[in-house]
Scaffold this active site. Structure first.
Site, PDB file in Angstrom:
ATOM      1  N   CYS A 108      -2.115   2.374 -10.617  1.00 28.71           N
ATOM      2  CA  CYS A 108      -1.786   3.770 -11.573  1.00 28.71           C
ATOM      3  C   CYS A 108      -0.610   3.524 -12.481  1.00 28.71           C
ATOM      4  CB  CYS A 108      -2.123   4.952 -10.835  1.00 28.71           C
ATOM      5  SG  CYS A 108      -2.552   6.299 -11.809  1.00 28.71           S
TER       6      CYS A 108
ATOM      7  N   HIS B 271      -7.204   4.207  -7.912  1.00 30.68           N
ATOM      8  CA  HIS B 271      -6.487   4.073  -6.715  1.00 30.68           C
ATOM      9  C   HIS B 271      -7.280   3.372  -5.823  1.00 30.68           C
ATOM     10  CE1 HIS B 271      -2.778   6.331  -7.378  1.00 30.68           C
ATOM     11  NE2 HIS B 271      -3.473   7.203  -8.336  1.00 30.68           N
TER      12      HIS B 271
ATOM     13  N   GLU C 136      -6.535   1.953  -3.404  1.00 30.76           N
ATOM     14  CA  GLU C 136      -6.372   2.162  -1.772  1.00 30.76           C
ATOM     15  C   GLU C 136      -6.999   3.270  -1.288  1.00 30.76           C
ATOM     16  OE1 GLU C 136      -4.398   3.071  -4.365  1.00 30.76           O
ATOM     17  OE2 GLU C 136      -3.169   4.815  -4.214  1.00 30.76           O
TER      18      GLU C 136
ATOM     19  N   LYS D 131       4.924  22.616  30.959  1.00 32.63           N
ATOM     20  CA  LYS D 131       5.103  24.090  30.322  1.00 32.63           C
ATOM     21  C   LYS D 131       5.005  24.351  29.163  1.00 32.63           C
ATOM     22  CE  LYS D 131       7.073  27.054  33.130  1.00 32.63           C
ATOM     23  NZ  LYS D 131       6.013  27.321  34.182  1.00 32.63           N
TER      24      LYS D 131
ATOM     25  N   LYS E 292       7.065  17.299  31.313  1.00 34.14           N
ATOM     26  CA  LYS E 292       6.957  18.714  31.606  1.00 34.14           C
ATOM     27  C   LYS E 292       5.700  19.173  30.988  1.00 34.14           C
ATOM     28  CE  LYS E 292      10.606  19.425  33.457  1.00 34.14           C
ATOM     29  NZ  LYS E 292      10.406  19.848  34.972  1.00 34.14           N
TER      30      LYS E 292
HETATM   31  N1  GLN Z   1       2.061   9.711 -14.005  1.00 39.62           N
HETATM   32  C1  GLN Z   1       1.050   8.952 -14.334  1.00 39.62           C
HETATM   33  C2  GLN Z   1      -0.088   9.710 -14.896  1.00 39.62           C
HETATM   34  O1  GLN Z   1      -0.245  11.122 -14.912  1.00 39.62           O
HETATM   35  C3  GLN Z   1       0.499   7.986 -13.123  1.00 39.62           C
HETATM   36  C4  GLN Z   1      -0.244   8.809 -12.173  1.00 39.62           C
HETATM   37  C5  GLN Z   1      -0.436   8.215 -10.659  1.00 39.62           C
HETATM   38  O2  GLN Z   1       0.175   6.968 -10.504  1.00 39.62           O
HETATM   39  N2  GLN Z   1      -1.155   8.787  -9.967  1.00 39.62           N
HETATM   40  O3  GLN Z   1      -0.845   9.226 -15.826  1.00 39.62           O
END
Ligand code: GLN
Length: 542
Positions: free
Chosen positions: A380, A514, A516, A188, A186
């Site tokens: 973390c 982090h 990732e 629309k 569709k």
């Molecule tokens: N809660 C934890 C802190 O503030 C880890 C934070 C996280 O995993 N990004 O240190």
């Protein structure tokens, strides 16, 4: 000359505007153009930093310490261009800037209004921090027709008028739903969505039509006619099996050709798609498979772990294996028998997280990985859990905990109120605002020679992105090292533990940052590549 491409969305949300923008940018990049991507979010939060992952998904952190929309993660993964603070803005930030200017008296007595003051601030943002980019792609969050997005649409309309069509282009992403009883796609909803855009003065130059099946020529013609867009600029955006197929598939449908045509760049070289083809090939034809358990708290909304899921896939691409992810809500481990959910996993990962809920289960998962010699990756919060587990179960510090969960006598993980960023001392108080006050963005880390991480990175000094308020407490270093944990990465001043590992284990690493966030399909992060390689070895054992 920098050209601006504005991407709006219509009909429904979640059509993949961020991915479409990232894919278009990567196509322009493979034609040799320099690109930058930006996201303009209509909500009132100053940034997504204080929002629950259930509301917003992952908060993506940039090198320069901005907490931003997860679409910036797609942008970086597809283009390799590091996002900056100046690549994401919200209505909240725009308004707080305008109001601060008003209080300073900068408007010289004028009545401050949405048009022109708010729209000027939006235009200023779009045009700021641009140097020699050939293209800046600006994605407008939300869906056309939302009350909140109106000032943004008005601002890009004005820019279209001011810069002219040789420097601006409007791309609108819509949905063509298939109605089984009619046996038809569709058009629309798309017509209505374009009408909505036209009502705010924007005529799209191109329509990107999401559909779960081929769009017949007749339907394309109809959309072109009713929406006043050239037929070749009605681009089918069909569902594909891997997000990394999107650039290839959009190219085949003529997306980048039409963009070049719009900007009279027809002599631009054709794109070199070999990078994307190689990646898709590896994803389609893996030589093996592994299963990784991700033990977290927000497992019912996988957008909360967007970059993590992608980075694990990148580790699979690097090792030519398919990575199955088993998402586990850590709370199930409060029931002891549930730990056997981990029996068939070749690697266990505890990701970032906040708050006490689910902590017992995460610590149980760490213990299982340590005792059963299953590769363990703590990111973390996952590093903090690994440290608390070792303190409690190996170092005999029974009350070891994090001050994040309330006052405790053994704060193995504690609130950091003072730290160095380069040469600058940063200070925080427990009573500070929650927004924007964590240790955020890129920090250097010194790796201890001879450790596993030094070997994995092949470097002495690395830089990774942070987002946390608490830190492993250096005062417990000796006791933890006596319990077999090695502090293999430290902040440059030697005060903040950044990485821990266990030499008595095949692969046990916890990182305070982090990794990732920096992994890309064409440049997988070394920690994820190494973790998946360890999982492959583990899969041969079980
Ligand atoms: N809660 C934890 C802190 O503030 C880890 C934070 C996280 O995993 N990004 O240190």
């Amino acid at each position: 000359m920098t050209r601006f491409i504005f991407i709006t969305g219509g009909v429904v949300s979640s059509l993949g505007k961020g991915l479409a923008s990232a894919a278009l940018a990567s196509l322009l990049q493979t034609r040799g153009f320099k690109v930058r991507l930006r996201k303009l979010d209509p909500y009132l939060n100053v940034d997504p930093g204080t929002m629950s992952p259930y509301q917003h998904g992952e908060v993506y952190v940039t090198d320069d310490g901005a907490e931003t929309d997860l679409d910036l993660g797609h942008y970086e993964r597809f283009t390799g261009v590091a996002s900056r603070r100046s690549d994401n803005v919200t209505t909240g930030r725009i308004y707080s800037n305008v109001i601060a200017r008003e209080r300073r008296g900068d408007y010289l007595g004028a009545t401050v209004q949405v048009i022109p003051h708010v729209t000027d601030a939006i235009k200023e943002f779009i045009l700021s921090d641009v140097t020699d980019e050939d293209f800046v792609l600006c994605e407008i969050g939300g869906t056309v027709g939302d009350i909140e997005s109106l000032p943004f649409l008005e601002a890009i309309r004005q820019l279209g008028n001011e810069l002219g069509s040789e420097r601006t282009m409007f791309v609108h992403l819509t949905l063509l739903p298939y109605i089984p009883s009619a046996g038809e796609l569709k058009t629309k909803p798309t017509q209505h969505s374009v009408k909505e855009l036209l009502s705010v003065g924007i005529q799209p130059d191109m329509l990107l039509c999401r559909s779960d099946r081929e769009i017949p020529v007749g339907e394309r013609r109809k959309i072109a006619l009713f929406c006043n867009v050239r037929q070749e600029a009605v681009i089918p955006a069909l569902d594909v099996d891997s997000i990394y197929q999107v650039p290839i598939s959009y190219h085949e449908q003529g997306l980048d050709d039409q963009v070049c045509k719009h900007f009279a760049l027809s002599d631009a070289p054709p794109p070199d798609l070999s990078r994307w083809k190689r990646i898709v090939e590896r994803i389609r034809f893996p030589e093996g498979e592994v299963t990784i358990a991700v033990v977290g708290k927000y497992t019912s909304l996988l957008d909360s772990y967007k970059s993590l899921g992608e980075a694990l896939q990148h580790g699979g691409i690097a090792n030519k294996v398919k990575v199955h992810l088993k998402w586990i809500d850590s709370q199930i481990f409060e029931n002891e028998g549930a730990i056997h959910e981990l029996d068939d996993c070749h690697g266990i990962l505890v990701p970032g997280g906040f708050g006490e809920r689910g902590v017992t289960g995460k610590i149980a998962a760490v213990r299982f990985a340590r005792e059963h010699k299953v590769p363990y990756f703590g990111i973390c919060f996952g590093m903090q859990m690994a440290v608390i587990e070792a303190a409690r179960n190996l170092a005999g510090i029974r009350n070891a905990s994090s001050s994040e969960f309330g006052a405790c006598d053994e704060p193995v993980v504690g609130l950091m109120t003072e730290w160095l960023h380069g040469n600058k001392l940063v200070q925080r108080k427990a009573s500070d605002d929650l927004g924007g006050t964590m240790r955020l963005g890129a920090y250097g880390c010194h790796l201890v020679p001879g450790t596993k991480v030094a070997e994995i990175y092949g470097a002495d000094v690395i830089s990774e992105r942070h987002r946390h308020r608490y830190e492993v407490n250096i005062d417990y270093r000796d006791r933890l090292e006596n319990a077999g944990m090695v502090f293999s990465g430290m902040s440059p001043d030697g005060l903040l533990p950044e990485i821990v590992e266990r030499p008595d284990h095949p692969w046990f690493i916890g990182v305070q940052f982090h990794p990732e966030l920096k992994s890309k399909p064409f440049d997988p992060h070394p920690l994820f590549t190494s973790f998946i390689a360890a999982a492959i070895r583990q899969s041969r054992l079980v």
